[in-house]
Motif scaffolding. Structure first.
Motif, PDB file in Angstrom:
ATOM      1  N   GLN A  68      -5.572   2.921   7.895  1.00 41.65           N
ATOM      2  CA  GLN A  68      -6.335   3.874   7.101  1.00 41.65           C
ATOM      3  C   GLN A  68      -5.735   3.995   5.712  1.00 41.65           C
ATOM      4  OE1 GLN A  68      -7.288   7.554   8.945  1.00 41.65           O
ATOM      5  NE2 GLN A  68      -8.085   6.588  10.761  1.00 41.65           N
ATOM      6  N   VAL A  69      -6.588   3.853   4.733  1.00 36.19           N
ATOM      7  CA  VAL A  69      -6.163   4.025   3.349  1.00 36.19           C
ATOM      8  C   VAL A  69      -6.659   5.375   2.858  1.00 36.19           C
ATOM      9  CG1 VAL A  69      -6.156   1.546   2.895  1.00 36.19           C
ATOM     10  CG2 VAL A  69      -8.205   2.853   2.429  1.00 36.19           C
ATOM     11  N   PRO A  70      -6.040   5.912   1.812  1.00 31.61           N
ATOM     12  CA  PRO A  70      -6.527   7.178   1.274  1.00 31.61           C
ATOM     13  C   PRO A  70      -7.982   7.044   0.822  1.00 31.61           C
ATOM     14  CG  PRO A  70      -4.401   6.584   0.318  1.00 31.61           C
ATOM     15  CD  PRO A  70      -4.872   5.410   1.104  1.00 31.61           C
ATOM     16  N   THR A  71      -8.670   8.164   0.751  1.00 30.27           N
ATOM     17  CA  THR A  71     -10.052   8.124   0.280  1.00 30.27           C
ATOM     18  C   THR A  71     -10.075   7.733  -1.185  1.00 30.27           C
ATOM     19  OG1 THR A  71     -10.058  10.442  -0.372  1.00 30.27           O
ATOM     20  CG2 THR A  71     -10.761   9.929   1.900  1.00 30.27           C
ATOM     21  N   LEU A  72     -11.171   7.168  -1.583  1.00 32.41           N
ATOM     22  CA  LEU A  72     -11.323   6.723  -2.964  1.00 32.41           C
ATOM     23  C   LEU A  72     -11.134   7.882  -3.937  1.00 32.41           C
ATOM     24  CD1 LEU A  72     -11.982   4.307  -4.757  1.00 32.41           C
ATOM     25  CD2 LEU A  72     -14.393   4.795  -4.444  1.00 32.41           C
ATOM     26  N   GLY A  80     -19.688   3.588  -3.683  1.00 34.36           N
ATOM     27  CA  GLY A  80     -19.916   2.154  -3.640  1.00 34.36           C
ATOM     28  C   GLY A  80     -18.799   1.445  -2.906  1.00 34.36           C
ATOM     29  N   ARG A  81     -18.707   0.164  -3.134  1.00 30.05           N
ATOM     30  CA  ARG A  81     -17.698  -0.656  -2.472  1.00 30.05           C
ATOM     31  C   ARG A  81     -16.452  -0.740  -3.345  1.00 30.05           C
ATOM     32  NH1 ARG A  81     -21.390  -5.544  -0.077  1.00 30.05           N
ATOM     33  NH2 ARG A  81     -22.923  -4.161   0.802  1.00 30.05           N
ATOM     34  N   TRP A  82     -15.309  -0.850  -2.665  1.00 30.25           N
ATOM     35  CA  TRP A  82     -14.068  -1.059  -3.399  1.00 30.25           C
ATOM     36  C   TRP A  82     -13.127  -1.904  -2.567  1.00 30.25           C
ATOM     37  CZ3 TRP A  82      -9.250   1.917  -2.700  1.00 30.25           C
ATOM     38  CH2 TRP A  82      -9.263   2.720  -1.570  1.00 30.25           C
ATOM     39  N   PHE A  83     -12.096  -2.420  -3.190  1.00 30.86           N
ATOM     40  CA  PHE A  83     -11.214  -3.391  -2.566  1.00 30.86           C
ATOM     41  C   PHE A  83      -9.760  -2.949  -2.741  1.00 30.86           C
ATOM     42  CE2 PHE A  83     -15.137  -5.343  -3.776  1.00 30.86           C
ATOM     43  CZ  PHE A  83     -15.470  -6.138  -2.690  1.00 30.86           C
ATOM     44  N   PRO A  84      -9.264  -2.109  -1.827  1.00 30.44           N
ATOM     45  CA  PRO A  84      -7.903  -1.613  -1.972  1.00 30.44           C
ATOM     46  C   PRO A  84      -6.861  -2.711  -1.798  1.00 30.44           C
ATOM     47  CG  PRO A  84      -8.790  -0.975   0.148  1.00 30.44           C
ATOM     48  CD  PRO A  84      -9.907  -1.607  -0.611  1.00 30.44           C
ATOM     49  N   CYS A  87      -0.207   0.012  -5.727  1.00 32.93           N
ATOM     50  CA  CYS A  87      -0.347   0.175  -4.272  1.00 32.93           C
ATOM     51  C   CYS A  87      -1.100   1.467  -3.948  1.00 32.93           C
ATOM     52  CB  CYS A  87       1.046   0.205  -3.653  1.00 32.93           C
ATOM     53  SG  CYS A  87       1.065   0.487  -1.874  1.00 32.93           S
ATOM     54  N   VAL A  88      -2.011   1.395  -2.997  1.00 29.19           N
ATOM     55  CA  VAL A  88      -2.781   2.587  -2.613  1.00 29.19           C
ATOM     56  C   VAL A  88      -1.913   3.633  -1.929  1.00 29.19           C
ATOM     57  CG1 VAL A  88      -5.019   1.441  -2.431  1.00 29.19           C
ATOM     58  CG2 VAL A  88      -3.562   1.610  -0.422  1.00 29.19           C
ATOM     59  N   TRP A  89      -0.779   3.236  -1.370  1.00 29.68           N
ATOM     60  CA  TRP A  89       0.078   4.190  -0.674  1.00 29.68           C
ATOM     61  C   TRP A  89       1.278   4.619  -1.507  1.00 29.68           C
ATOM     62  CZ3 TRP A  89      -1.018   0.003   3.080  1.00 29.68           C
ATOM     63  CH2 TRP A  89      -2.050   0.342   3.950  1.00 29.68           C
ATOM     64  N   GLY A  90       1.888   3.715  -2.232  1.00 32.27           N
ATOM     65  CA  GLY A  90       3.126   4.044  -2.910  1.00 32.27           C
ATOM     66  C   GLY A  90       3.093   3.961  -4.416  1.00 32.27           C
ATOM     67  N   GLU A  91       2.008   3.485  -4.983  1.00 31.24           N
ATOM     68  CA  GLU A  91       1.813   3.369  -6.423  1.00 31.24           C
ATOM     69  C   GLU A  91       2.723   2.346  -7.100  1.00 31.24           C
ATOM     70  OE1 GLU A  91       1.150   6.939  -8.677  1.00 31.24           O
ATOM     71  OE2 GLU A  91       0.644   8.053  -6.867  1.00 31.24           O
ATOM     72  N   GLU A  92       3.330   1.415  -6.318  1.00 31.35           N
ATOM     73  CA  GLU A  92       4.110   0.353  -6.933  1.00 31.35           C
ATOM     74  C   GLU A  92       3.178  -0.588  -7.698  1.00 31.35           C
ATOM     75  OE1 GLU A  92       6.320   1.961  -3.590  1.00 31.35           O
ATOM     76  OE2 GLU A  92       4.341   1.083  -3.667  1.00 31.35           O
ATOM     77  N   GLU A  99      -6.716   5.952 -11.019  1.00 25.98           N
ATOM     78  CA  GLU A  99      -7.453   4.814 -11.607  1.00 25.98           C
ATOM     79  C   GLU A  99      -6.753   3.481 -11.337  1.00 25.98           C
ATOM     80  OE1 GLU A  99      -8.742   3.141 -15.984  1.00 25.98           O
ATOM     81  OE2 GLU A  99      -8.455   5.297 -15.740  1.00 25.98           O
ATOM     82  N   ASP A 100      -5.424   3.428 -11.497  1.00 25.98           N
ATOM     83  CA  ASP A 100      -4.698   2.181 -11.251  1.00 25.98           C
ATOM     84  C   ASP A 100      -4.762   1.762  -9.782  1.00 25.98           C
ATOM     85  OD1 ASP A 100      -4.010   1.783 -13.888  1.00 25.98           O
ATOM     86  OD2 ASP A 100      -2.029   2.701 -13.688  1.00 25.98           O
ATOM     87  N   GLN A 101      -4.786   2.739  -8.888  1.00 21.86           N
ATOM     88  CA  GLN A 101      -4.879   2.422  -7.464  1.00 21.86           C
ATOM     89  C   GLN A 101      -6.267   1.892  -7.108  1.00 21.86           C
ATOM     90  OE1 GLN A 101      -3.518   6.362  -6.366  1.00 21.86           O
ATOM     91  NE2 GLN A 101      -1.910   5.435  -5.110  1.00 21.86           N
TER      92      GLN A 101
END
Length: 98
Positions: free
Chosen positions: A5-9, A45-49, A22-27, A14-16
């Motif tokens: 599970q990834v965080p909600t959009l 819409g669609r996104w690509f984490p 990174c969607v979890w750690g912002e690296e 913006e960078d994530q």
């Protein structure tokens, strides 16, 4: 249910959402360091984490342990190899540790 599970959009910066961090750690991510987490569908819409290898390995390991406690196939060593979710999480976790 999505095993990773990834965080909600809406909860991401913006960078994530753009895949630059990174969607979890912002690296910060590069083409070599990023792990594509697959297409997701949100209200907007669609996104690509994308995520870093370290966070992905940790999340895949946690998801594998959680999944194994609820999956009848994973509960038995004789049938665990037949579970595509458990096998996929294991492979993802191992690949990201390299």
């Amino acid at each position: 249910m999505d095993a990773l599970q990834v965080p909600t959009l809406a909860a991401l910066g913006e960078d994530q959402t753009a895949g630059r961090t990174c969607v979890w750690g912002e690296e910060p991510l590069t083409l070599e360091s990023a792990v594509d987490l697959g297409e997701r569908v949100a209200e907007d819409g669609r996104w690509f984490p994308r995520a870093c290898r370290n966070c992905t390995s940790l999340r895949a390991h946690r998801a594998m342990l959680d999944h194994g406690t609820h999956c009848p196939l994973c509960a038995s060593a004789a049938t665990a190899a037949h579970c595509t979710v458990g096998r996929g999480l294991y492979r993802l976790q191992r690949a990201c540790r390299r």
